[in-house]
Design a protein around this motif. Sequence first.
Motif, PDB file in Angstrom:
ATOM      1  N   GLU C  77      39.939  47.244  44.900  1.00 60.09           N
ATOM      2  CA  GLU C  77      41.131  47.272  45.737  1.00 60.09           C
ATOM      3  C   GLU C  77      41.056  46.116  46.725  1.00 60.09           C
ATOM      4  O   GLU C  77      40.200  46.101  47.611  1.00 60.09           O
ATOM      5  CB  GLU C  77      41.201  48.607  46.482  1.00 60.09           C
ATOM      6  CG  GLU C  77      42.542  48.774  47.173  1.00 60.09           C
ATOM      7  CD  GLU C  77      42.698  50.149  47.813  1.00 60.09           C
ATOM      8  OE1 GLU C  77      41.789  51.000  47.654  1.00 60.09           O
ATOM      9  OE2 GLU C  77      43.715  50.347  48.478  1.00 60.09           O
ATOM     10  N   PRO C  78      41.961  45.150  46.610  1.00 56.13           N
ATOM     11  CA  PRO C  78      41.898  44.015  47.539  1.00 56.13           C
ATOM     12  C   PRO C  78      42.423  44.406  48.918  1.00 56.13           C
ATOM     13  O   PRO C  78      43.308  45.257  49.041  1.00 56.13           O
ATOM     14  CB  PRO C  78      42.805  42.972  46.883  1.00 56.13           C
ATOM     15  CG  PRO C  78      43.728  43.737  46.016  1.00 56.13           C
ATOM     16  CD  PRO C  78      43.010  44.978  45.592  1.00 56.13           C
ATOM     17  N   ASP C  79      41.868  43.767  49.929  1.00 54.27           N
ATOM     18  CA  ASP C  79      42.264  43.974  51.325  1.00 54.27           C
ATOM     19  C   ASP C  79      42.619  42.572  51.841  1.00 54.27           C
ATOM     20  O   ASP C  79      41.744  41.790  52.195  1.00 54.27           O
ATOM     21  CB  ASP C  79      41.056  44.581  52.067  1.00 54.27           C
ATOM     22  CG  ASP C  79      41.301  44.716  53.553  1.00 54.27           C
ATOM     23  OD1 ASP C  79      42.476  44.688  53.974  1.00 54.27           O
ATOM     24  OD2 ASP C  79      40.299  44.823  54.292  1.00 54.27           O
ATOM     25  N   GLY C  81      43.850  39.725  54.080  1.00 57.21           N
ATOM     26  CA  GLY C  81      44.051  39.324  55.466  1.00 57.21           C
ATOM     27  C   GLY C  81      44.870  38.048  55.527  1.00 57.21           C
ATOM     28  O   GLY C  81      45.416  37.595  54.507  1.00 57.21           O
ATOM     29  N   GLY C  86      39.242  40.649  51.402  1.00 56.62           N
ATOM     30  CA  GLY C  86      38.193  41.629  51.167  1.00 56.62           C
ATOM     31  C   GLY C  86      38.429  42.357  49.859  1.00 56.62           C
ATOM     32  O   GLY C  86      39.542  42.349  49.316  1.00 56.62           O
ATOM     33  N   ASP C  88      37.439  46.215  48.234  1.00 55.33           N
ATOM     34  CA  ASP C  88      36.772  47.525  48.287  1.00 55.33           C
ATOM     35  C   ASP C  88      36.503  47.966  46.866  1.00 55.33           C
ATOM     36  O   ASP C  88      37.410  47.933  46.015  1.00 55.33           O
ATOM     37  CB  ASP C  88      37.678  48.561  48.979  1.00 55.33           C
ATOM     38  CG  ASP C  88      37.741  48.332  50.476  1.00 55.33           C
ATOM     39  OD1 ASP C  88      36.682  48.154  51.090  1.00 55.33           O
ATOM     40  OD2 ASP C  88      38.867  48.313  51.014  1.00 55.33           O
ATOM     41  N   HIS C 103      31.731  46.798  49.454  1.00 54.16           N
ATOM     42  CA  HIS C 103      32.752  45.921  50.029  1.00 54.16           C
ATOM     43  C   HIS C 103      32.223  44.490  50.026  1.00 54.16           C
ATOM     44  O   HIS C 103      31.047  44.257  50.303  1.00 54.16           O
ATOM     45  CB  HIS C 103      33.050  46.370  51.464  1.00 54.16           C
ATOM     46  CG  HIS C 103      34.122  45.559  52.126  1.00 54.16           C
ATOM     47  ND1 HIS C 103      35.464  45.765  51.895  1.00 54.16           N
ATOM     48  CD2 HIS C 103      34.053  44.510  52.996  1.00 54.16           C
ATOM     49  CE1 HIS C 103      36.170  44.889  52.607  1.00 54.16           C
ATOM     50  NE2 HIS C 103      35.332  44.108  53.275  1.00 54.16           N
ATOM     51  N   GLN C 105      33.397  40.734  51.699  1.00 52.90           N
ATOM     52  CA  GLN C 105      34.342  40.067  52.592  1.00 52.90           C
ATOM     53  C   GLN C 105      34.272  38.557  52.361  1.00 52.90           C
ATOM     54  O   GLN C 105      33.246  37.929  52.627  1.00 52.90           O
ATOM     55  CB  GLN C 105      34.009  40.406  54.057  1.00 52.90           C
ATOM     56  CG  GLN C 105      35.061  39.933  55.041  1.00 52.90           C
ATOM     57  CD  GLN C 105      36.430  40.567  54.779  1.00 52.90           C
ATOM     58  OE1 GLN C 105      36.515  41.742  54.419  1.00 52.90           O
ATOM     59  NE2 GLN C 105      37.501  39.785  54.910  1.00 52.90           N
ATOM     60  N   GLU C 127      49.269  40.510  46.291  1.00 51.75           N
ATOM     61  CA  GLU C 127      50.132  41.588  46.797  1.00 51.75           C
ATOM     62  C   GLU C 127      50.758  42.388  45.655  1.00 51.75           C
ATOM     63  O   GLU C 127      50.874  43.607  45.733  1.00 51.75           O
ATOM     64  CB  GLU C 127      51.211  41.010  47.722  1.00 51.75           C
ATOM     65  CG  GLU C 127      50.595  40.614  49.074  1.00 51.75           C
ATOM     66  CD  GLU C 127      51.572  39.917  50.020  1.00 51.75           C
ATOM     67  OE1 GLU C 127      52.655  39.497  49.548  1.00 51.75           O
ATOM     68  OE2 GLU C 127      51.233  39.777  51.211  1.00 51.75           O
ATOM     69  N   ILE C 130      48.543  45.119  44.322  1.00 55.29           N
ATOM     70  CA  ILE C 130      48.385  46.335  45.137  1.00 55.29           C
ATOM     71  C   ILE C 130      49.554  47.295  44.924  1.00 55.29           C
ATOM     72  O   ILE C 130      49.382  48.506  44.898  1.00 55.29           O
ATOM     73  CB  ILE C 130      48.289  45.972  46.641  1.00 55.29           C
ATOM     74  CG1 ILE C 130      47.061  45.102  46.886  1.00 55.29           C
ATOM     75  CG2 ILE C 130      48.204  47.235  47.484  1.00 55.29           C
ATOM     76  CD1 ILE C 130      46.923  44.634  48.313  1.00 55.29           C
TER      77      ILE C 130
END
Lengths: 131, 131, 131, 131
Positions: C77-79, C81, C86, C88, C103, C105, C127, C130
């Motif tokens: 799962e991308p995070d 920023g 990041g 997960d 994780h 980063q 995006e 997700i």
Amino acid sequence: MFEHEWKCHWGQVDPAGIAYYPRLVDAMHEAGEEFMESIGISYWDVKEFDMDLPLVAMDMEFRKPVFVGDTISIEVEPDIGNKSLGFDFTARHEDGAVAFEGHEQHVCVDEDKQSMVIPDKVREPLEEAIE
Amino acid sequence: MFEHEWKCHWGQVDPAGIAYYPRLVDAMHEAGEEFMESIGISYWDVKEFDMDLPLVAMDMEFRKPVFVGDTISIEVEPDIGNKSLGFDFTARHEDGAVAFEGHEQHVCVDEDKQSMVIPDKVREPLEEAIE
Amino acid sequence: MFEHEWKCHWGQVDPAGIAYYPRLVDAMHEAGEEFMESIGISYWDVKEFDMDLPLVAMDMEFRKPVFVGDTISIEVEPDIGNKSLGFDFTARHEDGAVAFEGHEQHVCVDEDKQSMVIPDKVREPLEEAIE
Amino acid sequence: MFEHEWKCHWGQVDPAGIAYYPRLVDAMHEAGEEFMESIGISYWDVKEFDMDLPLVAMDMEFRKPVFVGDTISIEVEPDIGNKSLGFDFTARHEDGAVAFEGHEQHVCVDEDKQSMVIPDKVREPLEEAIE
């Protein structure tokens, strides 16, 4: 004769309790790297000599298992051809017993991947290492 | 013929941009593991057959480099002896070009590490796999 | 959610009989590589986007051991920023039990290693992944 | 303070020309192994103490890249709990610059995998190592 010491760590041992053999291949390759660095032609600078040394063949014979915590000593003997470079490896346990023997056969190529004679500035330190 | 697919990832490639060859040794070993599992004699259950299959020798010839992101197909062909078991491996790129060929030579030993004839319950599935 | 399957092989297990954890780090990294390739921005082509994504930190928690022969499924799962990316990771056994969580980063830098905003042509496929 | 030297070899570097980080995880784990061996409680003999030290969590922060041929020095500082054992690692380049920092968190369990207080014969050499 050049020797490289290698210690068998936890993650290099398989569920049967002996070194997983591809980790011994790593050890053998590292011994070749260290030998080349010791004569001033490290793999990471080999491009400076306008050549490359790709591997074409390798083999190993396994004599005695390596266990976790063991330190073996890997002897490196170059076999210098006209357009090729071989390495003979002999790995010994602390008591002198042979753990494995191996060979890597590299060829000397130019930037266009064409076979070339080993340049003198590489051949000379190799020959000195044997004497 | 049994085939195992293997994909070359980021950490398996060296600074020259091609697969570091001991990672191809891992790939070859994995192909042998998958073959044995496919016939019901996985390495991790081999003790159930009151024997072990230590490796005594291996060799490889490298034909065409493997690059990051490449998927190769590794063919496994067993060579069944009386008290030994060999594997011939041929790894091919997606276009059919041979990446490498290799061989592993195992011997069959009992719990006291003494040479033994391959038991029938192991020999039979091996022979069926060839037919 | 993107998932990557990873099988634990013989050489990835330590003498205690469970996966040696740095091999699970390899598995986690491979899952991130596969995710990025799946959205068209593979690590090996990332330079085409005039940026790099070096890692600055990572962590893992181990919930349930992985044994030889096990296949785990690693969810990515991308995070996303502004100037960082990041991932997960959640790795599950076949019965759904969590094997590990982790994780990574990464930061987005330009060719001079200076922090930069993630370019739109990278942000958009991230995006979309997700949603 | 205990220190372990680790040299970055050819196969540990990725196509971007820096150490592939899971190989630095190997290096960190090896430093912990060497520390434990130095105080007489090597991982491969830990069962003699009727306990095991499984890993529950780890993390790393990367400060400065490691290149092929670099030798780093990894400092190991144990963090002794009642029923757990942590290690803080700091890896430095030859000029003293920090390459990475990391932490491993182990727990002490008995043969039934139940949490147990670290036995005195393990706690004492750990405490002596800190003094």
